[in-house]
Write an enzyme that holds these catalytic residues in place. Structure first.
Site, PDB file in Angstrom:
ATOM      1  N   LYS A  27      50.144  46.596  14.988  1.00  0.00           N
ATOM      2  CA  LYS A  27      48.899  47.331  14.747  1.00  0.00           C
ATOM      3  C   LYS A  27      48.047  46.535  13.765  1.00  0.00           C
ATOM      4  CE  LYS A  27      50.759  51.991  15.425  1.00  0.00           C
ATOM      5  NZ  LYS A  27      50.996  53.319  14.791  1.00  0.00           N
ATOM      6  N   ASN A  43      18.273  42.881  21.778  1.00  0.00           N
ATOM      7  CA  ASN A  43      18.258  42.045  20.576  1.00  0.00           C
ATOM      8  C   ASN A  43      16.921  41.311  20.426  1.00  0.00           C
ATOM      9  OD1 ASN A  43      20.850  42.756  19.831  1.00  0.00           O
ATOM     10  ND2 ASN A  43      21.797  40.990  20.815  1.00  0.00           N
ATOM     11  N   ARG A  90      28.296  50.164  28.535  1.00  0.00           N
ATOM     12  CA  ARG A  90      29.501  49.521  28.015  1.00  0.00           C
ATOM     13  C   ARG A  90      29.497  49.442  26.485  1.00  0.00           C
ATOM     14  NH1 ARG A  90      28.566  43.040  28.404  1.00  0.00           N
ATOM     15  NH2 ARG A  90      26.336  43.061  27.997  1.00  0.00           N
ATOM     16  N   LEU A 226      20.826  24.531  20.937  1.00  0.00           N
ATOM     17  CA  LEU A 226      21.989  23.708  20.575  1.00  0.00           C
ATOM     18  C   LEU A 226      22.718  24.254  19.358  1.00  0.00           C
ATOM     19  CD1 LEU A 226      20.301  20.237  21.147  1.00  0.00           C
ATOM     20  CD2 LEU A 226      22.088  21.267  22.571  1.00  0.00           C
ATOM     21  N   ASP A 257      19.713  35.195  20.924  1.00  0.00           N
ATOM     22  CA  ASP A 257      18.706  36.235  21.179  1.00  0.00           C
ATOM     23  C   ASP A 257      17.644  36.235  20.082  1.00  0.00           C
ATOM     24  OD1 ASP A 257      20.236  37.040  23.373  1.00  0.00           O
ATOM     25  OD2 ASP A 257      21.351  38.502  22.190  1.00  0.00           O
ATOM     26  N   GLY A 292      28.945  40.295  11.306  1.00  0.00           N
ATOM     27  CA  GLY A 292      29.141  41.083  12.519  1.00  0.00           C
ATOM     28  C   GLY A 292      28.025  40.948  13.519  1.00  0.00           C
TER      29      GLY A 292
END
Length: 311
Positions: A27, A43, A90, A226, A257, A292
């Site tokens: 876990k 985004n 999703r 790049l 993005d 994140g």
């Protein structure tokens, strides 16, 4: 102020967590999750808004994550037009491994959209008032989506008098390149290599690939992203290389993005292609500094852009 409309056919709620170490079987105790609305076009629209542009995000949404996506965009104050679908939007998730500094990104396929649902996406774009001057198609196609959808979107942008911007991969990118009618195309090196049918290992090969796309009428502007190395871009007879500023890398999620959103925002603001790509590089670098699934902050983009202009 020109309206920039984005279309995200396969949006997601992006979840990001961190854990000490990623191992099998055990876990994994994770940090509190962070949720952000995601998907290429969403985004892009978020970054356009952050940088002072006028954006509206069009996207299909269904199920509990579709509801969460709507609420999240409301909280961000982003103008958006969800298209109801029968399937479930999703979720994608990112795990940062604290011991190694590595990042693991898990991308799920998303729901199948019916022909009627895809048509409603186009109808929603067509109904926007004022009509958009730029339409950005960015992100993956949902499973089973007919490539002819791109042709329908291109025809719509022509009727609207809008410029079509694409950030695609795989067969959708190849289809867009074959059929043309694109104002700006922003492939990664991997995507450009796929498009050209083989690895592009040198800058000379990359330059030749961009010249070929321009000469064949695939797009008026091609920007090769790049990553930490910046960008190579071409339009008309011009071909330029810009380096990225060196910044601490925290997360690469959404960097491409952010780059595209900043480029389109600058172009809509009347700036030159060169100035737009410079802002795009600054926005991409500003995003990798954030944890994140968080995207760039305006003050970071401005600071990095000023540094690029001084270089």
């Amino acid at each position: 102020m020109p309206l920039i409309a984005t279309l995200t056919l396969n949006p997601a709620m992006d979840l990001s967590v961190s854990t000490a170490r990623v191992t099998d079987t055990q876990k994994l105790r994770c940090s509190a999750p962070r949720h952000d609305p995601g998907g290429g076009g969403i985004n892009v629209a978020r970054v356009v808004k952050t940088l002072g542009g006028k954006a509206v995000a069009v996207y299909p949404a269904g199920g509990p994550f579709g509801d969460l996506l709507r609420r999240s965009l409301d909280e961000l104050g982003l103008v958006h037009r969800p298209v109801p679908i029968a399937g479930d939007t999703r979720e994608s998730f990112t795990v940062d491994e604290l011991q190694s500094g590595l990042q693991y990104r898990f991308v799920l396929p998303g729901p199948v959209l019916s022909a009627q649902e895809l048509e409603r996406c186009l109808q929603t774009l067509a109904a926007l008032r004022p009509a958009p001057e730029y339409v950005v198609l960015s992100g993956s196609f949902p499973p089973g989506t007919d490539l002819a959808f791109f042709d329908d979107l291109r025809a719509l942008t022509l009727r609207l008098g809008a410029r079509l911007v694409v950030d695609l991969s795989g067969e959708p990118l190849c289809h867009a390149a074959r059929h043309g009618g694109v104002y700006l195309m922003k492939p990664s090196l991997e995507e450009l290599s796929t498009l050209m049918g083989g690895a592009l290992t040198s800058e000379a090969e990359q330059q030749e690939a961009l010249r070929s796309l321009i000469a064949r009428g695939c797009a008026e502007i091609v920007v090769l992203s790049l990553g930490a190395e910046g960008a190579l871009y071409a339009y008309g007879e011009r071909l330029e290389r810009l380096r990225s500023p060196q910044v601490p890398v925290v997360s690469a999620v959404g960097a491409g993005d952010s780059m595209l959103g900043a480029i389109v925002q600058a172009l809509a603001d009347g700036r030159s292609v060169d100035a737009a790509v410079r802002q795009g590089i600054a926005a991409g670098a500003a995003t990798v500094m954030r944890p994140g699934t968080e995207l760039c902050h305006r003050e970071d983009v401005q600071r990095l852009l000023e540094a690029l202009e001084r270089a």
